[in-house]
Write an enzyme that holds these catalytic residues in place. Structure first.
Site, PDB file in Angstrom:
ATOM      1  NE  ARG A  80      46.891  -5.329  26.233  1.00  0.00           N
ATOM      2  CZ  ARG A  80      46.916  -6.640  26.458  1.00  0.00           C
ATOM      3  NH1 ARG A  80      46.977  -7.089  27.706  1.00  0.00           N
ATOM      4  NH2 ARG A  80      46.876  -7.498  25.468  1.00  0.00           N
ATOM      5  CE  LYS A 183      50.164  -7.867  23.038  1.00  0.00           C
ATOM      6  NZ  LYS A 183      51.087  -8.813  23.663  1.00  0.00           N
ATOM      7  CD  GLU A 219      54.634  -9.287  31.795  1.00  0.00           C
ATOM      8  OE1 GLU A 219      53.946 -10.293  32.047  1.00  0.00           O
ATOM      9  OE2 GLU A 219      54.217  -8.328  31.135  1.00  0.00           O
TER      10      GLU A 219
END
Ligand code: PLP
Ligand code: COI
Length: 339
Positions: A80, A183, A219
């Site tokens: 990620r 992220k 989210e």
């Protein structure tokens, strides 16, 4: 082991002894360096400070009954970070460098991995930033990769108890074709206002809606959303949601436990049809959600019995924790023992 009040830990920063660093310069990463300083010495014109070239990760290690330390799915965090770095034009550490640095940071701070009985864990925070002087808007030429750790307790104060969340109808954390799926620090900066408003009003966090139509659940603050009904685990599919490694693991466990799994857009109106709702993530683990308030319509939706986590959320939570702490055989190959 250090003498800390392990069971009283919340999710916060605690100083440990060492961190691990590597610097990318002239086309290559340096060998890992061990530092006992909590400070970074970087150029004031670094791209991380001006243009947001920053990505971080969060993962955990757990001490089992046998005293062994287990690291959960670190390769997924490494991959990620590579995706995040690619999208904002940063050099990323390889999966090997990432996992080596994580293992080293754990090993060096072994005395801070909380004891099995405490229910706490070691949170690991890898950080990647663009450094070196750069005035024009362009990718940095140099990068710094740092891994530090801290022993932590539950992210939401309640621990494994239902929390209250509010629907956020004003602020977006990410644009429809922006950076929500990776992220990077900018997403968290964009979400701070909504988070502080939610806290000030007595909620654990804000639930963001999709930023294009404001029709679908996105989210839950720093965690993914899931809802359960009719033996089906439902979680939103959206480009602005961070692909949570916890959620990916829960989907596998849910199927393994006989639930159907659906990944699809979840309209706000569907909320009231769920028997159970939860937020999931490394820090949050599973936080059952007992109530969601929509301050625009004045509507409050309640899930399950007051104060009690739902049946499936509890089963999923117990199963995930059992694998992480080594109480259950690791049949999916998610855990690596740090020797
Ligand atoms: N969503 C956001 C915005 C997050 O910051 C996190 C935490 O990393 C998650 C979801 C959960 O992801 P994971 O389970 O990989 O920790
Ligand atoms: C995590 O769950 O690891 C997170 O990154 C959440 C948050 C503390 C940003």
């Amino acid at each position: 082991m250090k003498n800390l009040d392990w069971s009283q830990l919340s999710f916060g920063y605690t100083k440990t002894d060492y961190n691990v660093r590597s610097r990318y310069k002239d086309g290559k990463w340096s060998p890992l360096e061990v530092s006992d300083s909590e400070m970074l010495d970087i150029h004031m014109a670094s791209t991380c400070l001006h243009y947001g070239q920053e990505s971080f990760e969060g993962l955990k290690a757990f001490r089992g009954k046998d005293g062994k330390i287990r690291l959960f799915r670190a390769e997924e965090n490494a991959k990620r970070m590579i995706n995040s770095a690619d999208y904002i034009m940063m050099q990323a550490p390889s999966v090997e460098l990432f996992t080596e640095a994580v293992a080293k940071a754990i090993k060096l701070n072994e005395a801070y991995v909380p004891p099995y009985e405490s229910g706490a864990s070691l949170y690991i925070r890898p950080l990647l930033i663009g450094v070196g002087p750069q005035m024009g808007v362009a990718p940095a030429k140099e990068y710094l990769f740092v891994v530090f750790v801290a022993p932590v307790g539950p992210y939401f104060k309640a621990g494994f108890k239902p929390v209250k969340m509010m629907l956020e109808r004003v602020y977006d954390r990410a644009a429809p074709n922006g950076t929500g799926h990776i992220k990077v620090g900018g997403n968290y900066a964009a979400g701070l206002k909504a988070g502080v408003i939610a806290h000030d009003k007595g909620y654990s966090t804000a639930i963001f809606l999709d930023s294009k139509e404001k029709k679908y659940i996105d989210e839950c603050g720093p965690a993914n959303f899931f809802g359960i009904k009719n033996k089906t685990y439902v979680t939103p599919a959206s480009h602005t949601i961070l692909p949570s490694i916890t959620n990916a693991s829960l989907m596998i466990l849910a199927e393994d436990m006989g639930l159907k799994v659906e990944r699809r857009p979840v309209p706000v109106e569907e909320l009231e049809t769920f028997e159970e709702v939860g937020a999931c993530g490394t820090a949050a683990v599973i936080s059952p959600v007992g109530q969601i308030d929509d301050l625009t319509t004045g509507k409050s939706i309640h899930f399950g019995k007051p104060g009690e986590p739902g049946e499936w959320s509890t089963k999923l939570y117990n199963r995930l924790r059992a694998i992480q702490y080594g109480d259950e055989a690791d049949k999916f190959g998610w855990v690596k023992i740090i020797e």
